[in-house]
Design a protein around this motif. Structure first.
Motif: not given
Length: 443
Positions: A71-75, A192-195, A418-419
């Motif tokens: 998982v790079m990102a969640s919400a 085209h989207l970031t994580w 990481p960012e």
């Protein structure tokens, strides 16, 4: 874990499948022995920062038809808030019931619950029977977990008696470094989207799609007038975009000038600031005020030139439901989910029955609907609504923001990433939509 992250950051996705899956990882959890910690405290005063913990947990066994995703990102979704404050019930009851279904399902019945119903990341490993996805695939996940062993689910998977919301009614959710999902939860990550941008639409975008666009929901058509409560929020911001893209006219109900400005930036023109105009639908906790419903309905007709809403997009629940039933046009549809202000709805049935209106319940989305909603994101026709992003360790603060309605759109969480700003593999496509992608940022 660092080897996996290094490979992903270097875009060596083909190499990911050759790396060992760690036997433990970091995850945001709630604990079964803390379910009574907020007893006697008013709902609004319950604090997710006290109940959400960053723990190191063992990696679950991978079963047939499943995948483990880095998982790079969640919400944050409202179900994470519900889980963290143990309302309306503790989610450990869901996990225990699921655990009784099979030997494999017992994995989910643990003294901790890994939360989160969104993710963007990279497939690490797939179980037996998975052919559509392979290690190294960049994916997002929708949150419908379904067994599909009952005939009831084969017309619409949301009708399956074993339908559950991943990360809420199941364990091993997305607010973690790794997640366990069924392979039929996976969808391609928009290039085209970031994580963090790709992670944020999943639950709310799919929910809004079924609720408003699908034939299983309100079946919106061109020319419809659509009243949207909380039109700049997690659900409402997608409903507003669907209405505008689908040839409907949204009437956006918001609670501040700032939120009204966001709706205008999306292209909406008809806006009601309910706080500025002082609508009080309840005289006291037990008594609604029909005069306020009528004042609200008159304001809608003033904005539309005399039209009542064909569709009311309802998710606040108790606080607004009486007004929603009243103001829908004759023969109109009130489509409802979530009930974030309370589940016990009250309305005057005369306005429903004598005016031939319909109340339609809508819950998340089936795989086809989620796929279509994600496809619109990928095409740049609907855009993420990320306003702020937190690191995984600060998930409690992110959930607190949502609980207190101190946010706009979606609040993202970085897991392995990481960012912010990483994960874009089609910058040319991104450049075409950059203003819309960033519309909610910093608001």
């Amino acid at each position: 874990m660092q080897e996996i992250l290094d490979a992903i950051l270097a875009e060596r996705f083909d190499a990911v499948g050759g790396l060992p899956v760690p036997d433990h990882y970091q995850a945001m959890t709630v604990h079964a022995d803390e379910t009574e910690m907020f007893d006697g405290i008013a709902t609004r005063d319950k604090d997710p920062r006290k109940s959400l913990h960053l723990d190191t947990v063992p990696t679950p066994e991978l079963g047939p038809g499943e995948a483990i995703v880095a998982v790079m990102a969640s919400a944050i979704n409202y179900n994470t808030v519900w889980t963290s404050i143990f309302e309306p019930v503790s989610t450990f009851g869901f996990l225990k019931r699921y655990g009784r279904e099979s030997e494999l399902a017992k994995r989910h019945d643990l003294p901790y619950h890994i939360v989160g119903s969104d993710l963007a990341g990279v497939v690490l490993q797939t179980g037996p029977g998975v052919n559509a996805w392979k290690p190294g695939d960049r994916v997002v996940a929708h949150c419908l977990s379904v067994e599909l062993e009952s005939p009831d689910g084969h017309g619409d998977t949301m009708m399956d008696p074993q339908q559950r919301i991943w990360g809420f009614e199941t364990n091993f959710g997305g607010l973690a470094q790794l997640a366990l999902v069924k392979s039929n939860q996976l969808m391609p990550k928009p290039e085209h989207l970031t994580w963090e941008e790709a992670a944020s639409p999943g639950l709310v975008n799919s929910t809004a799609y079924r609720q408003l666009v699908s034939r299983n929901g309100a079946d919106m058509k061109q020319g419809d007038t659509v009243l949207i409560w909380g039109a700049s929020g997690g659900l409402g911001s997608y409903a507003t975009q669907f209405a505008l893209n689908g040839g409907a006219t949204p009437i956006c109900v918001v609670s501040s000038q700032e939120k009204a400005d966001i709706c205008r930036a999306m292209g909406a023109e008809l806006i009601i600031d309910r706080n500025a105009e002082g609508y009080k639908f309840w005289k006291d906790p037990q008594t609604q005020d029909p005069k306020e419903w009528k004042r609200f309905g008159a304001r809608i007709r003033e904005l539309t030139g005399g039209d009542d809403p064909d569709i009311v997009f309802e998710h606040p629940g108790r606080e607004t439901f009486g007004a929603s039933v009243y103001c829908a046009r004759k023969g109109g549809t009130i489509v409802t989910c979530a009930s974030t202000s309370g589940y016990m709805h009250e309305y005057d049935n005369r306005y429903l029955w004598m005016n031939l209106k319909r109340i339609v319940g809508s819950h998340f989305a089936n795989y086809r609907e989620a796929w279509e909603a994600n496809r619109l994101i990928d095409k740049g026709l609907v855009h993420p609504t990320v306003s702020k992003v937190y690191p995984l360790a600060d998930t409690g603060q992110a959930a607190y923001d949502v609980h207190q309605n101190a946010h706009q759109g979606k609040v993202g969480v970085l897991a392995l990433a990481p960012e912010e700003g990483l994960g874009v593999t089609n910058p040319e496509k991104r450049a075409k939509h950059l203003d819309a992608i960033n519309r909610f940022r910093g608001v």
